[in-house]
Design a protein around this motif. Structure first.
Motif, PDB file in Angstrom:
ATOM      1  N   TYR A 239       0.807  -1.229   0.000  1.00 15.32           N
ATOM      2  CA  TYR A 239       0.000   0.000   0.000  1.00 15.32           C
ATOM      3  C   TYR A 239       0.836   1.274   0.000  1.00 15.32           C
ATOM      4  CZ  TYR A 239      -3.740  -3.252   0.821  1.00 15.32           C
ATOM      5  OH  TYR A 239      -4.601  -4.279   0.688  1.00 15.32           O
ATOM      6  N   LYS A 243       2.118   3.972  -3.138  1.00 20.61           N
ATOM      7  CA  LYS A 243       1.733   5.381  -3.007  1.00 20.61           C
ATOM      8  C   LYS A 243       2.975   6.276  -2.995  1.00 20.61           C
ATOM      9  CE  LYS A 243      -1.138   8.227  -0.058  1.00 20.61           C
ATOM     10  NZ  LYS A 243      -1.989   8.244   1.126  1.00 20.61           N
TER      11      LYS A 243
ATOM     12  N   LYS B 250      -4.468   2.771  -7.519  1.00 23.91           N
ATOM     13  CA  LYS B 250      -5.924   2.764  -7.336  1.00 23.91           C
ATOM     14  C   LYS B 250      -6.424   1.336  -7.113  1.00 23.91           C
ATOM     15  CE  LYS B 250      -7.719   6.817  -7.494  1.00 23.91           C
ATOM     16  NZ  LYS B 250      -8.406   7.278  -6.297  1.00 23.91           N
ATOM     17  N   LYS B 251      -5.899   0.449  -7.924  1.00 22.07           N
ATOM     18  CA  LYS B 251      -6.327  -0.945  -7.859  1.00 22.07           C
ATOM     19  C   LYS B 251      -5.966  -1.544  -6.502  1.00 22.07           C
ATOM     20  CE  LYS B 251      -7.630  -4.645 -10.156  1.00 22.07           C
ATOM     21  NZ  LYS B 251      -7.777  -5.810 -10.157  1.00 22.07           N
ATOM     22  N   TRP B 253      -5.289  -0.026  -3.700  1.00 20.73           N
ATOM     23  CA  TRP B 253      -5.984   0.608  -2.570  1.00 20.73           C
ATOM     24  C   TRP B 253      -7.489   0.348  -2.580  1.00 20.73           C
ATOM     25  CZ3 TRP B 253      -4.562   3.523   1.775  1.00 20.73           C
ATOM     26  CH2 TRP B 253      -3.183   3.622   1.970  1.00 20.73           C
ATOM     27  N   SER B 254      -8.000  -0.154  -3.695  1.00 19.78           N
ATOM     28  CA  SER B 254      -9.440  -0.431  -3.719  1.00 19.78           C
ATOM     29  C   SER B 254      -9.787  -1.551  -2.741  1.00 19.78           C
ATOM     30  CB  SER B 254      -9.878  -0.799  -5.139  1.00 19.78           C
ATOM     31  OG  SER B 254      -9.291  -2.031  -5.500  1.00 19.78           O
ATOM     32  N   ARG B 255      -8.759  -2.313  -2.311  1.00 25.80           N
ATOM     33  CA  ARG B 255      -9.007  -3.359  -1.310  1.00 25.80           C
ATOM     34  C   ARG B 255      -9.242  -2.763   0.067  1.00 25.80           C
ATOM     35  NH1 ARG B 255      -3.448  -6.179  -2.197  1.00 25.80           N
ATOM     36  NH2 ARG B 255      -3.342  -6.044  -4.457  1.00 25.80           N
ATOM     37  N   GLU B 257     -10.770   0.321   2.540  1.00 20.69           N
ATOM     38  CA  GLU B 257     -11.787   1.343   2.507  1.00 20.69           C
ATOM     39  C   GLU B 257     -11.183   2.657   3.008  1.00 20.69           C
ATOM     40  OE1 GLU B 257     -15.819   2.073   4.677  1.00 20.69           O
ATOM     41  OE2 GLU B 257     -15.592  -0.048   4.188  1.00 20.69           O
ATOM     42  N   GLU B 259      -9.400   6.681   1.573  1.00 23.52           N
ATOM     43  CA  GLU B 259      -9.101   7.602   0.477  1.00 23.52           C
ATOM     44  C   GLU B 259      -7.596   7.634   0.233  1.00 23.52           C
ATOM     45  OE1 GLU B 259     -10.237  12.155  -0.635  1.00 23.52           O
ATOM     46  OE2 GLU B 259     -10.302  11.524   1.445  1.00 23.52           O
TER      47      GLU B 259
END
Lengths: 417, 260
Positions: A239, A243, B250-251, B253-255, B257, B259
């Motif tokens: 993650y 980013k 985006k993909k 982080w879509s896992r 919930e 921003e």
């Protein structure tokens, strides 16, 4: 922490890890629980690491072609620019990289100021960070001397002469720093040596900085302690890695813009004139990132006190965790601090601007007011404000709102914009 | 997403601020020209560079050295791009001292492509003594060494005027609108028709100034064309990879919930 029970799957891996737990370390770095609400201001840590590595790599290559001697330094830089394969690219990346490094470090520091990242239990992270910042300034200053242009020489003369303000030992200290009775060849060679050494000290401190960070974990925009790992955290990989990478790439676009399309805009044209001890440039100005401190130095009429004020302005940041008495970390829940924060940002920008202007008339007056405000902010406002300020209610976790029917903190931020 | 917009907004604002602060410092109206080497795709005008070298060689070189240039540079890509033979011919007009030879003696020979530009004076002292106490600066990086760059050099070349009434000038000092302090020890260097261009271009004062400044801009930044070319590619590459990384982010982080 979960990574303590990490067991490598292969036999060889297990054998190795029992003797040197590098695989455990790597697992720790991957699983490191990070608050999931970190915003883009938190990506500058990674960007800074990238900057440091870039500076070290380009610097080592430049060091292969550079000659640290007053008669050859300027020529060798031109040799790099003209004859070394892609030497121009490496040098422009290194020179602009320094500016980019400082741009990133200022954003990083001001992020910490806004979200109270320096507060307990993160004081040591903050102090190590400040030492890194101080070393960065020294490294950058000495690096600027190496091309041996007019600004290199005269900047070095001005800055090293500051030490002559020390009572009693001033002169002997400056002579000792110079290795002679003026800035000359011994000064250049020692600056080159130290300029090569300090980045590796910085690298070591960066490792300590990250180590110290991994004990309490990241602060986050709402500034509360999180249970780790929990619903509020995500593993560092993938993650945060992705980013940080995204933010780094955006940063690199800006970086590339400078390197390829205005590589000299952040430098001074006088530095393309070879150093000449007989001719003083009309205005001696340091690089942009040192200007606020230069303004503080010049706004005090007395030389010694000016030097003291300049060093105090940095030292004050070191003791900041004890100057700010507020228990609340994030400025989101400190309505007054938030206003004052932006005033401080403005104040530092004004100081920087005044540092570039001649120290006379209105400029000097504004610089003095801005200097005064800088110290008032840290020494008077922050200790008092922390005790008096009425803070907003802080939510118990990132996912939970403050009260059952109150909007969640993410909403708070949006309304304020 | 909102944060992202803010971030980008901030980045661009800071670029603008930076360039404005640093560019807008000197507001003295310098003369300018449509320099072909400015801008994202800027390239040098080959024929202007060749003419510029001629102006340098016939006018400037009697006082100003260009110690970082070699004759081989004249034939290199991105420069005036004389043919190798032309550059060799240019070099052969000059004599350099070489040696010591096997007998331990210094000797003079014709310059070769690998030699640096021959300097007009033996040393700075001679340069100063021959020019009424003023040092004619080396011109290799001159464009980068002056605020205003190419525009500034161009302006100084064309900025000679009669002094305003009431100003008296010392002997050997000339009045120039654009030089710092308005006093310059270099006499007006360019007059209409001073050189005869090989390519038949009319040698007006402006034309010669433009050509020689183009030549100086190249000598200060010989890899400018490569820089612009690589820069454009690098930035396009960065933009593409940034977009790709954005969608993978985006993909991923879509896992979660949250921003980003």
């Amino acid at each position: 922490m979960s990574d303590h029970n990490y067991v490598p799957s292969s036999k060889l891996g297990k054998w190795f890890n029992d003797r040197l737990p590098l695989l455990s370390l790597s697992a720790h770095l991957r699983e490191y629980p990070t608050p999931k609400n970190l915003n883009y201001w938190w990506t500058f840590g990674g960007i800074l690491t990238f900057c440091l590595i870039t500076q070290i790599i380009t610097g080592i290559i430049l060091g292969m072609h550079y000659v640290a001697h007053v008669d050859f330094a300027f020529d060798s830089v031109e040799h790099i620019m003209r004859d070394v394969n892609y030497g121009w690219l490496i040098r422009y990346v290194h020179a602009n990289g320094a500016s980019m490094f400082f741009l990133a470090v200022y954003i990083h520091i001001f992020r910490a100021l806004y979200y109270g990242s320096y507060k307990s239990p993160r004081e040591i992270i903050w102090i190590i960070g400040m030492i890194i910042y101080l070393l960065m300034m020294m490294t950058a200053f000495m690096g600027y001397v190496l091309p041996w242009g007019q600004m290199s020489f005269w900047g070095a003369t001005v800055i090293t002469s500051l030490f002559s303000a020390i009572p009693m030992f001033g002169e002997s200290v400056t002579n000792w720093l110079w290795g002679g009775f003026a800035v000359g060849n011994p000064t250049l060679t020692r600056f080159f040596s130290l300029h090569y050494l300090l980045p590796f000290l910085i690298l070591g401190l960066v490792i300590l900085h990250i180590w110290a960070l991994h004990v309490p974990g990241n602060n986050n925009p709402i500034g509360i302690e999180l249970k780790k790992p929990s619903k509020d955290t995500v593993p560092f990989h993938p993650y945060i890695v992705i980013k940080d990478l995204f933010a780094l790439l955006l940063f690199l676009i800006v970086f590339a813009f400078f390197v390829f399309y205005s590589p000299n805009i952040l430098g001074h044209s006088d530095n393309y004139i070879e150093a000449n001890p007989m001719i003083t440039p009309a205005h001696i100005v340091p690089e942009w990132y040192l200007l606020p401190f230069y303004a503080i130095l010049r706004s005090v009429p007395d030389k010694l006190l000016g030097v003291v004020a300049m060093f105090a302005s940095i030292f004050i940041l070191v003791i900041l965790p004890w100057l700010d008495t507020s228990k609340i970390r994030s400025a989101i829940f400190r309505p007054i601090y938030k206003q004052l924060y932006w005033i401080l940002v403005l104040d530092v920008i004004i100081l920087g601007y005044m540092g570039a202007m001649p120290a006379e008339g209105t400029y000097l007056l504004i610089a003095r007011l801005a200097t005064t405000y800088y110290f008032v902010h840290f020494l008077i406002i922050l200790p008092i404000l922390g005790k008096k300020e009425k803070t907003l209610p802080v939510p118990p976790s990132i996912t939970e709102p403050v009260l059952a029917d109150a909007p969640n903190p993410q909403m708070f931020k949006k309304q304020e914009e | 997403m909102k944060n992202l917009i803010k971030l980008i907004y901030f980045i661009f604002l800071s670029i603008i601020l930076f360039s404005q602060c640093l560019l807008a410092e000197d507001k003295k109206q310098l003369l300018t020209n449509n320099w072909s080497f400015k801008g994202y795709f800027g390239k040098f005008d080959r024929s202007a560079l060749q003419r510029g070298y001629q102006v340098y060689a016939e006018v400037c070189a009697s006082c100003h050295s260009m110690k970082y240039l070699s004759y081989r540079n004249l034939a290199e890509k991105g420069g005036p791009e004389f043919s190798k033979d032309q550059a060799k011919a240019i070099a052969s007009n000059f004599e350099v001292t070489d040696g010591p030879n096997d007998d331990g003696d210094m000797f003079t020979r014709q310059a070769k492509l690998s030699d640096k530009f021959v300097q007009p004076y033996r040393n700075d002292k001679e340069a100063i003594a021959s020019n009424g106490g003023a040092y004619p600066p080396d011109m290799s990086v001159l464009v980068k060494a002056r605020k205003g760059g190419a525009d500034y050099i161009y302006s100084v070349l064309l900025g000679y005027e009669d002094p305003p009434s009431g100003t008296t000038l010392d002997d050997g000092v000339y009045y120039n609108k654009f030089i710092y302090g308005n006093n310059i020890k270099m006499p007006k260097p360019l007059m209409d028709g001073q050189v005869e261009y090989n390519d038949g271009t009319e040698a007006t004062e402006e034309q010669m100034a433009k050509d020689v400044v183009t030549f100086l801009a190249w000598s200060a930044e010989p890899h400018l064309e490569a820089r612009h070319k690589i820069g454009f590619r690098a930035i396009i590459y960065l933009i593409i990879i940034t977009i790709l990384v954005y969608f993978s982010m985006k993909k991923i982080w879509s896992r979660v919930e949250s921003e980003i």
